[in-house]
Scaffold this motif. Structure first.
Motif, PDB file in Angstrom:
ATOM      1  N   VAL A 139       1.764  12.836  -2.151  1.00 26.75           N
ATOM      2  CA  VAL A 139       0.915  11.657  -2.301  1.00 26.75           C
ATOM      3  C   VAL A 139      -0.087  11.680  -1.145  1.00 26.75           C
ATOM      4  N   ILE A 140      -1.373  11.456  -1.449  1.00 27.43           N
ATOM      5  CA  ILE A 140      -2.381  11.528  -0.378  1.00 27.43           C
ATOM      6  C   ILE A 140      -2.589  10.154   0.292  1.00 27.43           C
ATOM      7  N   GLY A 141      -3.192  10.189   1.460  1.00 29.00           N
ATOM      8  CA  GLY A 141      -3.399   8.976   2.257  1.00 29.00           C
ATOM      9  C   GLY A 141      -4.025   7.805   1.503  1.00 29.00           C
ATOM     10  N   PRO A 142      -5.168   8.038   0.828  1.00 29.12           N
ATOM     11  CA  PRO A 142      -5.808   6.907   0.136  1.00 29.12           C
ATOM     12  C   PRO A 142      -4.909   6.282  -0.952  1.00 29.12           C
ATOM     13  N   VAL A 143      -4.017   7.094  -1.549  1.00 25.75           N
ATOM     14  CA  VAL A 143      -3.094   6.538  -2.557  1.00 25.75           C
ATOM     15  C   VAL A 143      -2.028   5.687  -1.860  1.00 25.75           C
ATOM     16  N   TRP A 144      -1.577   6.133  -0.673  1.00 29.35           N
ATOM     17  CA  TRP A 144      -0.643   5.300   0.115  1.00 29.35           C
ATOM     18  C   TRP A 144      -1.319   3.975   0.479  1.00 29.35           C
ATOM     19  N   ASP A 145      -2.603   4.051   0.854  1.00 23.60           N
ATOM     20  CA  ASP A 145      -3.318   2.810   1.207  1.00 23.60           C
ATOM     21  C   ASP A 145      -3.391   1.861   0.010  1.00 23.60           C
ATOM     22  N   LEU A 146      -3.659   2.462  -1.157  1.00 23.96           N
ATOM     23  CA  LEU A 146      -3.754   1.637  -2.371  1.00 23.96           C
ATOM     24  C   LEU A 146      -2.381   1.043  -2.709  1.00 23.96           C
ATOM     25  N   TYR A 147      -1.345   1.825  -2.443  1.00 23.90           N
ATOM     26  CA  TYR A 147       0.035   1.332  -2.668  1.00 23.90           C
ATOM     27  C   TYR A 147       0.288   0.105  -1.796  1.00 23.90           C
ATOM     28  N   ALA A 148      -0.153   0.182  -0.539  1.00 23.24           N
ATOM     29  CA  ALA A 148       0.031  -0.962   0.371  1.00 23.24           C
ATOM     30  C   ALA A 148      -0.692  -2.192  -0.186  1.00 23.24           C
ATOM     31  N   GLN A 149      -1.883  -1.960  -0.726  1.00 21.71           N
ATOM     32  CA  GLN A 149      -2.626  -3.094  -1.301  1.00 21.71           C
ATOM     33  C   GLN A 149      -1.928  -3.649  -2.543  1.00 21.71           C
ATOM     34  N   ALA A 150      -1.307  -2.747  -3.300  1.00 23.01           N
ATOM     35  CA  ALA A 150      -0.573  -3.190  -4.493  1.00 23.01           C
ATOM     36  C   ALA A 150       0.614  -4.062  -4.081  1.00 23.01           C
ATOM     37  N   LEU A 151       1.330  -3.636  -3.036  1.00 27.88           N
ATOM     38  CA  LEU A 151       2.487  -4.412  -2.587  1.00 27.88           C
ATOM     39  C   LEU A 151       2.052  -5.774  -2.049  1.00 27.88           C
ATOM     40  N   GLN A 152       0.896  -5.763  -1.391  1.00 28.88           N
ATOM     41  CA  GLN A 152       0.346  -7.016  -0.869  1.00 28.88           C
ATOM     42  C   GLN A 152       0.156  -8.010  -2.024  1.00 28.88           C
ATOM     43  N   ARG A 153      -0.272  -7.455  -3.156  1.00 38.66           N
ATOM     44  CA  ARG A 153      -0.549  -8.335  -4.298  1.00 38.66           C
ATOM     45  C   ARG A 153       0.707  -8.636  -5.134  1.00 38.66           C
ATOM     46  N   PHE A 154       1.542  -7.594  -5.337  1.00 42.40           N
ATOM     47  CA  PHE A 154       2.648  -7.752  -6.291  1.00 42.40           C
ATOM     48  C   PHE A 154       4.000  -8.036  -5.642  1.00 42.40           C
ATOM     49  N   GLY A 155       4.080  -7.897  -4.309  1.00 42.29           N
ATOM     50  CA  GLY A 155       5.373  -8.107  -3.653  1.00 42.29           C
ATOM     51  C   GLY A 155       6.260  -6.893  -3.840  1.00 42.29           C
ATOM     52  N   PRO A 156       7.572  -7.020  -3.578  1.00 38.78           N
ATOM     53  CA  PRO A 156       8.450  -5.845  -3.678  1.00 38.78           C
ATOM     54  C   PRO A 156       8.636  -5.425  -5.140  1.00 38.78           C
ATOM     55  N   VAL A 157       8.190  -4.204  -5.429  1.00 39.28           N
ATOM     56  CA  VAL A 157       8.343  -3.662  -6.793  1.00 39.28           C
ATOM     57  C   VAL A 157       9.058  -2.315  -6.668  1.00 39.28           C
ATOM     58  N   PRO A 158      10.110  -2.076  -7.480  1.00 42.62           N
ATOM     59  CA  PRO A 158      10.776  -0.763  -7.432  1.00 42.62           C
ATOM     60  C   PRO A 158       9.749   0.373  -7.547  1.00 42.62           C
ATOM     61  N   THR A 159       9.830   1.303  -6.620  1.00 42.32           N
ATOM     62  CA  THR A 159       8.798   2.337  -6.489  1.00 42.32           C
ATOM     63  C   THR A 159       9.424   3.720  -6.480  1.00 42.32           C
ATOM     64  N   MET A 160       8.759   4.649  -7.110  1.00 41.85           N
ATOM     65  CA  MET A 160       9.278   6.028  -7.088  1.00 41.85           C
ATOM     66  C   MET A 160       8.158   7.063  -6.984  1.00 41.85           C
ATOM     67  N   ILE A 161       8.571   8.261  -6.562  1.00 38.06           N
ATOM     68  CA  ILE A 161       7.641   9.398  -6.511  1.00 38.06           C
ATOM     69  C   ILE A 161       7.937  10.292  -7.703  1.00 38.06           C
TER      70      ILE A 161
END
Lengths: 283, 273
Positions: free
Chosen positions: B219-241
């Motif tokens: 997973v590249i950096g900008p996708v990790w950043d977008l993931y952080a923004q998603a969590l900010q919006r959606f709260g804790p969501v089960p996540t997988m690679i």
């Protein structure tokens, strides 16, 4: 749904045979034209199916070499749009394709190589079935033996090959020196099955091949021993039948699921004691 | 179900059973286990004894104009009865028409007509399976001129009309945003938080002009950043690679998953503060 239907049909046609029509239905950007974008789907389709065939036929691929295998795969993909929901079954027609479409002199042998390798794949994920154990047979009263019917476990496949395809496959998989693919004057029977998680295969003597086919067709033990007379002579047939049965049990070829005796199916006309015996053998 | 998971891949079967890795759940590809028997089902059963499992399919073809494949649905239902997954997901796409299959996640035109069609089919699927399903946003390389709404508006409307849930693939949002030139945050903002049940993370191949969703890299950096923004919006969501090619040893993926745990921990702590 007319618009959706027309877009999907046109897009699918484009994947099979890229043209200009579909480009007009798609947006382009400065960075990438519609043609470039559509090409990704057309290429991915072929790459994906080629990968599947490579995974299903590693022996055939090793035997043919990269270039010839790729040529055959391209031709197969062009001739066989997938009609399967699951990619697992896409390669099922390769043996027949080689038989009928290949131009090489070795097409019969190659078709058999594909047929053999596909059979190994089928054995790999064939249905599970509890194996028939010796102990289970030991409690069958001698009087019930002649009427016993056995069931082959689901992974068992009986092949009749006119070439040395299994030997060629083994050598190709082992990366060994290429051996000649040679047609045989007489057909040879092979069995393919799964033992544990591993597909296995071995050659069959003529009498064993006949006996396994008899089992498959629901013949009872008496009929099998009787049929073996033509191979072994009257006095040795029962002995040979028992020996084959021992081997099959040891190799896990028989399923425990449906061991039946005629006593079970004819129970209404027999004594209750016989019915109980039949149920015991067939439980 | 909570926490962090990995896609279940055959090369990791033995390692999972031997090492019981720090993973809260696994996602099994439905079609890999819709086979009669043998090794795949054996391992899935054994791993299911130790971990929760979700089923993720690629062949539902919920957007196709063909009739739903009842045989496939019956097979999926039978597999679900055996595995007892926490949930079942597939993709918002079509995979073929006229009885043929492209075995690809083909994008839909985002039109009212397509929305009505897909919503009707999702409801049929859910009635048949007796449960709500999750649909995932796909990576795409083309956009139809006929589309009348954005992908996120389509997905949000579908979740509402069909009463289904959403599997949000953060990498796919990033890939499609790059390929079509939209703002990935706008995508996140358009998704109803209550419907997001699972998140996918994956790697891709940037070809310069387009990004191809290959699932064969970190997973590249900008996708990790977008993931952080998603969590900010959606709260804790089960996540997988999700890794489908060039699959590294299990331990490597478990370590990569730690980054998701760390990001999630940070975001949720700040969110709570």
């Amino acid at each position: 749904m007319r618009e959706l239907a027309s877009l999907q049909l046109a897009f699918q046609d484009h994947v099979y045979k890229p043209g200009r029509k579909m480009e007009r239905a798609m947006l382009a950007t400065r960075r990438a034209s519609a043609a470039r974008r559509l090409r990704i789907y057309a290429n991915a389709y072929r790459l994906r199916l080629a990968e599947v065939l490579g995974n299903d036929y590693p022996g055939l691929a090793a035997r043919l070499g990269e270039e010839r295998f790729a040529r055959i795969v391209r031709a197969y993909i062009a001739a066989h749009p997938s009609r399967h929901t699951n990619l697992r079954w896409y390669g099922a027609g390769l043996a027949r394709f080689l038989q009928h479409s290949s131009r090489g002199r070795d097409r019969q042998a190659l078709a058999e190589l594909a047929q053999f390798e596909w059979a190994l794949g089928l054995a790999f994920d064939a249905a599970d079935a509890p194996l028939l154990e010796v102990d289970r047979l030991a409690i069958v009263p001698p009087a019930d033996w002649p009427a016993l019917r056995f069931v082959l476990q689901p992974s068992v496949q009986l092949l009749v090959l006119h070439s040395n395809a299994p030997q060629v496959w083994r050598t190709a998989r082992a990366g060994g020196r290429k051996i000649a693919m040679s047609p045989r004057r007489t057909a040879v029977s092979w069995i393919v099955w799964r033992k544990g998680f591993e597909p296995c295969y071995r050659v069959l003597e003529a009498d064993e091949a006949w006996a396994l086919r008899a089992v498959k067709h629901g013949r009872d033990f008496a009929q099998i021993c009787s049929g073996l007379r033509r191979f072994a002579g009257g006095e040795h047939a029962a002995q040979r039948g028992a020996q084959l049965l021992r081997n099959w049990l040891a190799e896990g070829l028989l399923s425990a699921a449906a061991l039946t005796s005629r006593a079970g199916s004819q129970g209404r006309r027999r004594t209750s004691r016989t019915r109980r015996r039949g149920a015991r053998a067939g439980a | 179900m909570k926490g962090f998971g990995l896609g279940l891949r055959p090369r990791h079967y033995e390692a999972i059973l031997k090492s019981s890795p720090r993973v809260e759940w696994f996602e099994a590809l439905s079609e890999n286990y819709m086979v009669p028997g043998g090794r795949p089902l054996h391992y899935l059963t054994r791993i299911r004894e130790r971990y929760p499992v979700v089923l993720h399919g690629v062949s539902l073809s919920v957007g196709s104009i063909d009739s739903l494949d009842r045989g496939y649905l019956a097979g999926l239902k039978a597999l679900a009865a055996r595995v007892e997954p926490e949930w079942i997901s597939d993709h918002l796409c079509w995979t073929g028409v006229g009885g043929r299959n492209l075995h690809d996640l083909m994008p839909l035109p985002y039109t009212e007509e397509a929305l009505r069609h897909v919503a009707r089919r999702v409801r049929t699927v859910q009635d048949f399976l007796g449960r709500r399903i999750l649909l995932e946003n796909v990576s795409s390389y083309v956009a139809y001129r006929k589309s009348a709404m954005s992908e996120w508006d389509f997905l949000a409307a579908l979740a509402r009309d069909a009463d289904c849930d959403i599997l949000l693939d953060i990498n796919n949002i990033y890939v499609s945003a790059f390929n079509h030139g939209f703002d990935p945050v706008e995508f996140l903002d358009g998704i109803p938080a209550a419907r997001v049940r699972q998140i996918h993370l994956a790697g891709h191949d940037n070809c310069g002009d387009l990004i191809i969703d290959t699932h064969d890299a970190k997973v590249i950096g900008p996708v990790w950043d977008l993931y952080a923004q998603a969590l900010q919006r959606f709260g804790p969501v089960p996540t997988m690679i999700e890794r489908d090619d060039k699959i590294p040893p299990l331990g490597t993926l478990v370590l990569e998953l730690d980054r998701a745990r760390a990001i999630s921990g940070n975001v949720l702590r700040k969110k709570a503060a």
